[in-house]
Design a protein around this motif. Structure first.
Motif, short mmCIF file in Angstrom:
data_model
loop_
_atom_site.label_atom_id
_atom_site.label_comp_id
_atom_site.label_asym_id
_atom_site.label_seq_id
_atom_site.Cartn_x
_atom_site.Cartn_y
_atom_site.Cartn_z
N UNK A 187 0.81 -1.22 0.00
CA UNK A 187 0.00 0.00 0.00
C UNK A 187 0.84 1.26 0.00
N UNK A 188 2.16 1.12 0.25
CA UNK A 188 3.01 2.32 0.30
C UNK A 188 3.01 2.99 -1.06
N UNK A 189 2.78 4.32 -1.07
CA UNK A 189 2.72 5.02 -2.34
C UNK A 189 4.12 5.35 -2.82
N UNK A 190 4.48 4.78 -3.94
CA UNK A 190 5.79 5.03 -4.55
C UNK A 190 5.55 5.35 -6.01
N UNK A 191 6.63 5.57 -6.74
CA UNK A 191 6.49 5.84 -8.16
C UNK A 191 6.49 7.33 -8.43
N UNK A 192 6.22 7.67 -9.68
CA UNK A 192 6.24 9.05 -10.14
C UNK A 192 4.81 9.54 -10.34
N UNK A 193 4.43 10.70 -9.80
CA UNK A 193 3.03 11.12 -9.81
C UNK A 193 2.37 11.10 -11.18
N UNK A 208 -3.11 6.29 -5.39
CA UNK A 208 -3.37 7.60 -4.77
C UNK A 208 -4.35 7.45 -3.61
N UNK A 209 -5.28 6.51 -3.73
CA UNK A 209 -6.30 6.31 -2.69
C UNK A 209 -5.81 5.44 -1.54
N UNK A 210 -4.57 4.96 -1.63
CA UNK A 210 -4.03 4.15 -0.55
C UNK A 210 -4.23 2.67 -0.69
N UNK A 236 -6.30 14.80 -11.19
CA UNK A 236 -6.48 14.33 -12.56
C UNK A 236 -6.58 12.81 -12.61
N UNK A 237 -5.68 12.12 -11.93
CA UNK A 237 -5.72 10.65 -11.92
C UNK A 237 -6.97 10.13 -11.23
N UNK A 238 -7.38 10.79 -10.17
CA UNK A 238 -8.51 10.29 -9.39
C UNK A 238 -9.86 10.60 -10.04
N UNK A 239 -10.00 11.80 -10.59
CA UNK A 239 -11.33 12.23 -11.03
C UNK A 239 -11.37 12.77 -12.46
N UNK A 240 -10.24 13.00 -13.05
CA UNK A 240 -10.24 13.58 -14.39
C UNK A 240 -10.75 12.60 -15.43
N UNK A 241 -11.39 13.14 -16.46
CA UNK A 241 -11.84 12.31 -17.57
C UNK A 241 -10.63 11.80 -18.34
#
Length: 638
Positions: free
Chosen positions: A188-194, A202-204, A241-246
């Motif tokens: 669950x650890x958030x890694x990587x490039x945004x 992003x949501x965990x 954008x990743x979470x809610x963007x079209x």
């Protein structure tokens, strides 16, 4: 005496500038020049002084203060162990890992070239075919990693190394997770490039193969357009954008891209993992279809050789007959050169006779319809097999056609390996490798000619074979590189659906081989006999009563027609007669072929024929055909 704890952080990263190690020797490796740096380490080009080959050496530069409670050394070595699991030519190979003094390092394959990130920075967006080729290679690498239980978690252009000859390799597994990490809850650890991070991360939520697929799709978007799908001035904007963007339409930035490319990107960038491709292999297959469409549409900056497919209306020269030679008794007694009912149906007889000729024309039209993926042929086994072979011969001039027996007891892997062997491919170690080799072969053939056809004869709804069949249909659907013809018993499609097999529904077609009626049997038998006789041989006549009895005993099933009709000819040949009479049709076996028997071992005709009980049967057949009854009092030697 000072002792160093085995888990203590090396002193080097805090006390030494790791960018100034050129000339230092670590193990067999002489460091030559710095070629890269990242969060966990610096990378040098080195020379392996034992094997005399260039090698990339990654040296740990991550400090305990940056490790968020993790042991940097163990995390670093985990990368080497995870990548060592993966055996694939598109994954940067690991040669070894060691610790020398204050330095922990990994020795790995050196790729001559640049990262995809550097290529974009230098040239801007890539040509669509070049970007898609990189996608295909990266998807193959991810598929191998996922099958090895490894999730990359940091797929991005900087980690795709593009060689001078276009070979792309996936590297930098420093953030990767294996099965052990997934079980212990660190996924669950958030890694990587945004710019390339999946919404669920992003949501965990935990990282999964679907997260890597999303990151690869975001990378592909960047390669095609020159920017990531959700650019922004800060991390919060990118996150939203990743979470809610079209999902952006890639064609808004590159209008010349085909619709299939936009569909692939939209699917792989879906907000929820279950809406994305089910595996990296499926993404790879769909990517191959996209590449075909890009080349066909002229969206690529590279030239493509025109496809040499034969137009649907072009006549195909009839192939030379492959019917087996006539048995000795038929050859010497009646003048046959081919076995008229060999192997289920005479080649020429089936080609000429109805209703098979009409059914074969329907099959050819269905295969030539490029919008149709799946065709089912059901009915009598002998007729199915003969029609499949005829179809293969007729289509030979325009497309690769493979006819493969699908035994009911064959498991998934056995079925796939059988198809590979039919395609001239070596046996692969896994089902995934078999399928990928097949799709690659079919894609090559599709570029050269028309879409290949895979014919699976003898398909059943048995679970053992249905699993392999599901994989084949999945590959056909997503790659678009071949069509499938399923041949099986009546009710095949319904039985497969009841068994849980998900069949493609777009414009599919099911054709049934009808039982032969009296007229069909007569036309088929006469055509088969005529086609198998030597040129100039006297004709062979089948009496009306013999034909009626043949229809009665066979029930219109082609395999039984073949057996009875051939045995009738064998009996006539033993008598040196060229007229097939009712006695021949009455006594001929419908289960055992007599062509290899000696004439003396065959039944002998009675002195008087027909007896009363046979006359009753003949009368019933005549009434059904609208003919007058057998003339009473007329008997003769059979």
């Amino acid at each position: 005496m000072n002792r160093t704890s085995p888990t203590a952080e090396p002193r080097g990263p805090e006390q030494e500038d790791l960018t100034r190690l050129a000339g230092v020797k670590l193990g067999n490796y002489r460091l030559e020049r710095l070629i890269g740096r990242g969060r966990m380490g610096v990378v040098y080009l080195a020379k392996d002084e034992a094997l005399l080959r260039p090698t990339a050496i990654k040296i740990l530069s991550w400090r305990v203060a940056d490790a968020q409670g993790h042991d940097p050394v163990q995390w670093f070595l985990t990368e080497a162990r995870l990548v060592a699991r993966i055996n694939h030519p598109r994954v940067v190979q690991i040669y070894g890992a060691a610790r020398q003094g204050d330095h922990c390092y990994i020795a790995m394959e050196y790729v001559v070239g640049s990262s995809a990130e550097a290529v974009i920075a230098e040239r801007g967006r890539l040509a669509p075919d070049e970007a898609t080729d990189i996608l295909l290679q990266a998807a193959a690498a991810l598929d191998a990693a996922h099958r090895s239980g490894v999730i990359h978690r940091d797929v991005k252009p900087a980690n795709l190394l593009v060689g001078d000859r276009g070979v792309t390799k996936l590297g930098d597994f420093g953030m990767a997770l294996g099965s052990a990490e997934l079980r212990t809850g660190t996924a669950h650890l958030r890694v990587g490039t945004p710019y390339y991070t999946a919404p669920e991360i992003w949501s965990g939520a935990a990282a999964t193969p679907a997260s890597d697929i999303y990151s690869l799709a975001a990378t592909y978007f960047h390669l095609l357009t020159g920017r990531p799908p959700y650019p922004g001035p800060d991390v919060a904007t990118v996150e939203q954008g990743h979470l809610r963007g079209r999902v952006p339409d890639v064609r808004a930035l590159v209008p010349t891209l085909p619709a299939s490319c936009a569909a692939l990107v939209a699917r792989a960038l879906a907000k929820t993992p279950r809406e994305r491709h089910a595996s990296a292999q499926i993404l790879l297959w769909e990517g191959r279809r996209v590449l075909q469409d890009i080349v066909a549409a002229g969206a690529s900056s590279r030239s493509a050789a025109p496809k040499a497919a034969r137009p649907a209306s072009s006549p195909v020269p009839p192939p030379a007959s492959s019917a087996p030679p006539a048995p000795r008794l038929l050859a010497e007694g009646l003048g046959f050169i081919h076995r008229p009912f060999g192997g289920g149906a005479s080649d020429a007889g089936l080609r000429a006779g109805e209703p098979f000729a009409a059914l074969r024309r329907q099959l050819v039209e269905a295969v030539r319809d490029e919008g149709r993926l799946l065709v089912a042929l059901t009915g009598d086994a002998e007729a199915r097999t003969a029609l499949c072979q005829e179809l293969s011969r007729e289509l030979a001039g325009e497309r690769l056609t493979l006819v493969v027996a699908a035994p009911p007891s064959a498991g998934s892997r056995a079925l796939l390996q059988g198809i590979c062997r039919a395609a001239g491919l070596a046996d692969e170690a896994s089902e995934e490798a078999c399928l990928d080799a097949l799709v690659e072969r079919f894609v090559d053939e599709q570029r050269r000619l028309a879409t290949p056809l895979l014919v699976l004869d003898g398909v059943t709804a048995e679970p053992a074979s249905a699993a392999g069949l599901a994989r084949v249909l999945e590959a056909a659907r997503w790659s678009g590189s071949f069509k499938v013809l399923l041949a099986g018993a009546p009710g095949l499609v319904d039985a497969l659906a009841r068994g849980g097999l998900e069949l493609p529904t777009e414009r599919n077609l099911e054709l049934a081989v009808p039982p032969l009626d009296r007229e069909g049997i007569a036309a088929y038998v006469r055509a088969a006999i005529e086609a198998a006789l030597a040129p100039g041989a006297p004709p062979i006549v089948v009496s009306p009563d013999a034909m009626l009895l043949l229809a009665l005993r066979s029930d219109g099933v082609l395999g039984r027609v073949d057996c009875i009709a051939e045995n009738m000819l064998v009996l006539a040949a033993a008598e040196r007669r060229r007229v097939l009479r009712s006695w021949h049709a009455w006594v001929a076996s419908d289960a055992e072929r007599w062509s290899d028997r000696a004439a003396a071992a065959l039944p002998r005709p009675p002195d008087v024929w027909p007896p009363p009980e046979v006359i009753e049967v003949i009368d019933a057949c005549r009434r059904g055909a609208g003919l007058p009854p057998w003339p009473r009092g007329r008997t003769s030697r059979a």
